[in-house]
Motif scaffolding. Sequence first.
Motif, PDB file in Angstrom:
ATOM      1  N   GLY A  26       0.373  -0.998  -0.114  1.00  0.00           N
ATOM      2  CA  GLY A  26       0.415  -0.113   0.085  1.00  0.00           C
ATOM      3  C   GLY A  26       0.745   1.381  -0.600  1.00  0.00           C
ATOM      4  O   GLY A  26       0.163   2.000  -0.277  1.00  0.00           O
ATOM      5  N   LEU A  27       2.565   1.127  -0.030  1.00  0.00           N
ATOM      6  CA  LEU A  27       2.803   2.603  -0.198  1.00  0.00           C
ATOM      7  C   LEU A  27       4.647   2.120  -0.998  1.00  0.00           C
ATOM      8  O   LEU A  27       4.598   0.927  -0.839  1.00  0.00           O
ATOM      9  CB  LEU A  27       3.369   2.615   1.245  1.00  0.00           C
ATOM     10  N   ALA A  28       4.758   2.682  -1.795  1.00  0.00           N
ATOM     11  CA  ALA A  28       6.278   2.471  -2.244  1.00  0.00           C
ATOM     12  C   ALA A  28       7.221   3.416  -1.442  1.00  0.00           C
ATOM     13  O   ALA A  28       7.215   4.439  -0.772  1.00  0.00           O
ATOM     14  CB  ALA A  28       6.031   3.655  -3.927  1.00  0.00           C
ATOM     15  N   TYR A  29       8.494   2.259  -0.872  1.00  0.00           N
ATOM     16  CA  TYR A  29       9.165   2.775   0.016  1.00  0.00           C
ATOM     17  C   TYR A  29      10.039   4.410  -0.744  1.00  0.00           C
ATOM     18  O   TYR A  29      10.640   4.919   0.398  1.00  0.00           O
ATOM     19  CB  TYR A  29      10.176   1.631   0.330  1.00  0.00           C
ATOM     20  N   ALA A  30      10.172   3.959  -1.663  1.00  0.00           N
ATOM     21  CA  ALA A  30      11.102   5.320  -2.223  1.00  0.00           C
ATOM     22  C   ALA A  30       9.915   6.565  -2.430  1.00  0.00           C
ATOM     23  O   ALA A  30      10.740   7.432  -2.848  1.00  0.00           O
ATOM     24  CB  ALA A  30      11.038   5.051  -4.251  1.00  0.00           C
ATOM     25  N   ARG A  31       8.619   6.776  -2.159  1.00  0.00           N
ATOM     26  CA  ARG A  31       8.309   7.779  -1.860  1.00  0.00           C
ATOM     27  C   ARG A  31       8.181   8.920  -0.189  1.00  0.00           C
ATOM     28  O   ARG A  31       7.644   9.634  -0.620  1.00  0.00           O
ATOM     29  CB  ARG A  31       6.513   7.881  -2.102  1.00  0.00           C
ATOM     30  N   TYR A  32       8.745   7.576   0.384  1.00  0.00           N
ATOM     31  CA  TYR A  32       8.697   8.335   1.921  1.00  0.00           C
ATOM     32  C   TYR A  32      10.267   8.732   2.114  1.00  0.00           C
ATOM     33  O   TYR A  32      11.119   8.375   2.109  1.00  0.00           O
ATOM     34  CB  TYR A  32       8.226   7.172   3.089  1.00  0.00           C
ATOM     35  N   SER A  33      10.343  10.042   2.749  1.00  0.00           N
ATOM     36  CA  SER A  33      11.523  10.881   2.865  1.00  0.00           C
ATOM     37  C   SER A  33      11.770   9.944   3.545  1.00  0.00           C
ATOM     38  O   SER A  33      13.594   9.874   4.485  1.00  0.00           O
ATOM     39  CB  SER A  33      10.984  11.867   3.878  1.00  0.00           C
ATOM     40  N   MET A  34      11.726   8.702   4.213  1.00  0.00           N
ATOM     41  CA  MET A  34      12.846   8.338   5.516  1.00  0.00           C
ATOM     42  C   MET A  34      11.786   6.611   5.920  1.00  0.00           C
ATOM     43  O   MET A  34      10.846   7.273   6.447  1.00  0.00           O
ATOM     44  CB  MET A  34      12.916   8.917   6.725  1.00  0.00           C
ATOM     45  N   MET A  35      12.908   6.439   5.827  1.00  0.00           N
ATOM     46  CA  MET A  35      12.410   4.752   6.285  1.00  0.00           C
ATOM     47  C   MET A  35      13.036   3.962   7.806  1.00  0.00           C
ATOM     48  O   MET A  35      14.116   4.480   7.454  1.00  0.00           O
ATOM     49  CB  MET A  35      12.205   3.189   5.248  1.00  0.00           C
ATOM     50  N   ALA A  36      12.345   3.947   8.725  1.00  0.00           N
ATOM     51  CA  ALA A  36      13.118   3.556   9.981  1.00  0.00           C
ATOM     52  C   ALA A  36      13.205   2.166  11.135  1.00  0.00           C
ATOM     53  O   ALA A  36      12.176   1.797  10.594  1.00  0.00           O
ATOM     54  CB  ALA A  36      13.332   4.975  10.708  1.00  0.00           C
ATOM     55  N   TRP A  37      13.682   1.734  11.471  1.00  0.00           N
ATOM     56  CA  TRP A  37      13.247   1.072  12.585  1.00  0.00           C
ATOM     57  C   TRP A  37      13.398   1.870  14.394  1.00  0.00           C
ATOM     58  O   TRP A  37      14.151   2.535  14.137  1.00  0.00           O
ATOM     59  CB  TRP A  37      14.441  -0.423  12.811  1.00  0.00           C
ATOM     60  N   PHE A  38      12.681   1.626  14.636  1.00  0.00           N
ATOM     61  CA  PHE A  38      12.564   2.108  16.725  1.00  0.00           C
ATOM     62  C   PHE A  38      12.319   0.963  17.168  1.00  0.00           C
ATOM     63  O   PHE A  38      12.345  -0.269  17.128  1.00  0.00           O
ATOM     64  CB  PHE A  38      11.555   3.012  16.359  1.00  0.00           C
ATOM     65  N   ARG A  39      12.849   1.061  18.397  1.00  0.00           N
ATOM     66  CA  ARG A  39      12.480   0.053  19.765  1.00  0.00           C
ATOM     67  C   ARG A  39      11.606   0.305  21.078  1.00  0.00           C
ATOM     68  O   ARG A  39      12.318   1.711  21.104  1.00  0.00           O
ATOM     69  CB  ARG A  39      13.779  -1.002  19.942  1.00  0.00           C
ATOM     70  N   GLN A  40      10.982   0.260  21.686  1.00  0.00           N
ATOM     71  CA  GLN A  40      10.495  -0.008  23.236  1.00  0.00           C
ATOM     72  C   GLN A  40      10.584  -1.130  23.453  1.00  0.00           C
ATOM     73  O   GLN A  40      10.191  -2.124  23.375  1.00  0.00           O
ATOM     74  CB  GLN A  40       9.002   0.821  22.534  1.00  0.00           C
ATOM     75  N   ASP A  41      10.889  -0.381  25.102  1.00  0.00           N
ATOM     76  CA  ASP A  41      10.712  -1.582  26.557  1.00  0.00           C
ATOM     77  C   ASP A  41       9.572  -1.047  26.707  1.00  0.00           C
ATOM     78  O   ASP A  41       9.408  -0.196  26.997  1.00  0.00           O
ATOM     79  CB  ASP A  41      11.835  -1.691  26.575  1.00  0.00           C
ATOM     80  N   PRO A  42       8.867  -1.611  27.318  1.00  0.00           N
ATOM     81  CA  PRO A  42       7.415  -1.909  28.526  1.00  0.00           C
ATOM     82  C   PRO A  42       8.103  -0.943  29.818  1.00  0.00           C
ATOM     83  O   PRO A  42       9.314  -0.678  29.856  1.00  0.00           O
ATOM     84  CB  PRO A  42       6.830  -2.680  28.840  1.00  0.00           C
ATOM     85  N   GLY A  43       7.270   0.360  29.470  1.00  0.00           N
ATOM     86  CA  GLY A  43       7.944   1.779  30.777  1.00  0.00           C
ATOM     87  C   GLY A  43       8.420   2.342  29.933  1.00  0.00           C
ATOM     88  O   GLY A  43       8.724   3.385  30.734  1.00  0.00           O
ATOM     89  N   LYS A  44       9.532   2.048  29.036  1.00  0.00           N
ATOM     90  CA  LYS A  44      10.292   3.305  28.105  1.00  0.00           C
ATOM     91  C   LYS A  44       9.622   4.280  27.161  1.00  0.00           C
ATOM     92  O   LYS A  44       8.763   3.645  26.058  1.00  0.00           O
ATOM     93  CB  LYS A  44      11.434   2.450  28.072  1.00  0.00           C
ATOM     94  N   GLN A  45      10.001   5.022  26.673  1.00  0.00           N
ATOM     95  CA  GLN A  45       9.810   5.452  25.449  1.00  0.00           C
ATOM     96  C   GLN A  45      10.209   4.816  23.813  1.00  0.00           C
ATOM     97  O   GLN A  45      11.482   3.901  24.367  1.00  0.00           O
ATOM     98  CB  GLN A  45      10.193   7.048  25.081  1.00  0.00           C
ATOM     99  N   ARG A  46       9.413   5.013  23.088  1.00  0.00           N
ATOM    100  CA  ARG A  46      10.185   4.167  21.966  1.00  0.00           C
ATOM    101  C   ARG A  46      11.134   5.365  21.148  1.00  0.00           C
ATOM    102  O   ARG A  46      11.106   5.729  21.082  1.00  0.00           O
ATOM    103  CB  ARG A  46       9.396   4.476  20.679  1.00  0.00           C
ATOM    104  N   GLU A  47      12.433   3.926  21.357  1.00  0.00           N
ATOM    105  CA  GLU A  47      13.780   4.859  20.850  1.00  0.00           C
ATOM    106  C   GLU A  47      14.346   5.076  19.195  1.00  0.00           C
ATOM    107  O   GLU A  47      13.834   3.016  18.719  1.00  0.00           O
ATOM    108  CB  GLU A  47      14.407   4.655  21.615  1.00  0.00           C
TER     109      GLU A  47
END
Length: 127
Positions: A26-47
Amino acid sequence: QVHLVESGGGSVQAGGSLRLSCAGSGLAYARYSMMAWFRQDPGKQREGVAGVDRSGRIRYAGSVKGRFTISKDNAENTLLLQMNSLRPEDTAMYYCAASVYTGGVPPKLAPEYFGYWGQGTQVTVSS
């Protein structure tokens, strides 16, 4: 409708490796200014962990630099994260994300610049 689906998570011992993959529809990766990976532990902010922009420029969080490698295949709509030398502190739910920031490339790897998210894949590193 946009869908991002992560895979490749699992349980490994410290020092081991995992390769995460994010398949988009439903999207073309090339269209987006950035693709990224984030991670999150319970009780912590997503980084932010790593991001690659439309021009191929890459950013890493300091804690993963030299150990993780992000790559993107626009033709296959796939985002990868090769994780080596894993540490117990890398344990988290990992999310794939696409930026919807209208100002171009996001100035930082922060969740507020990303509007599309996958459901996450769990990574657990034991000591």
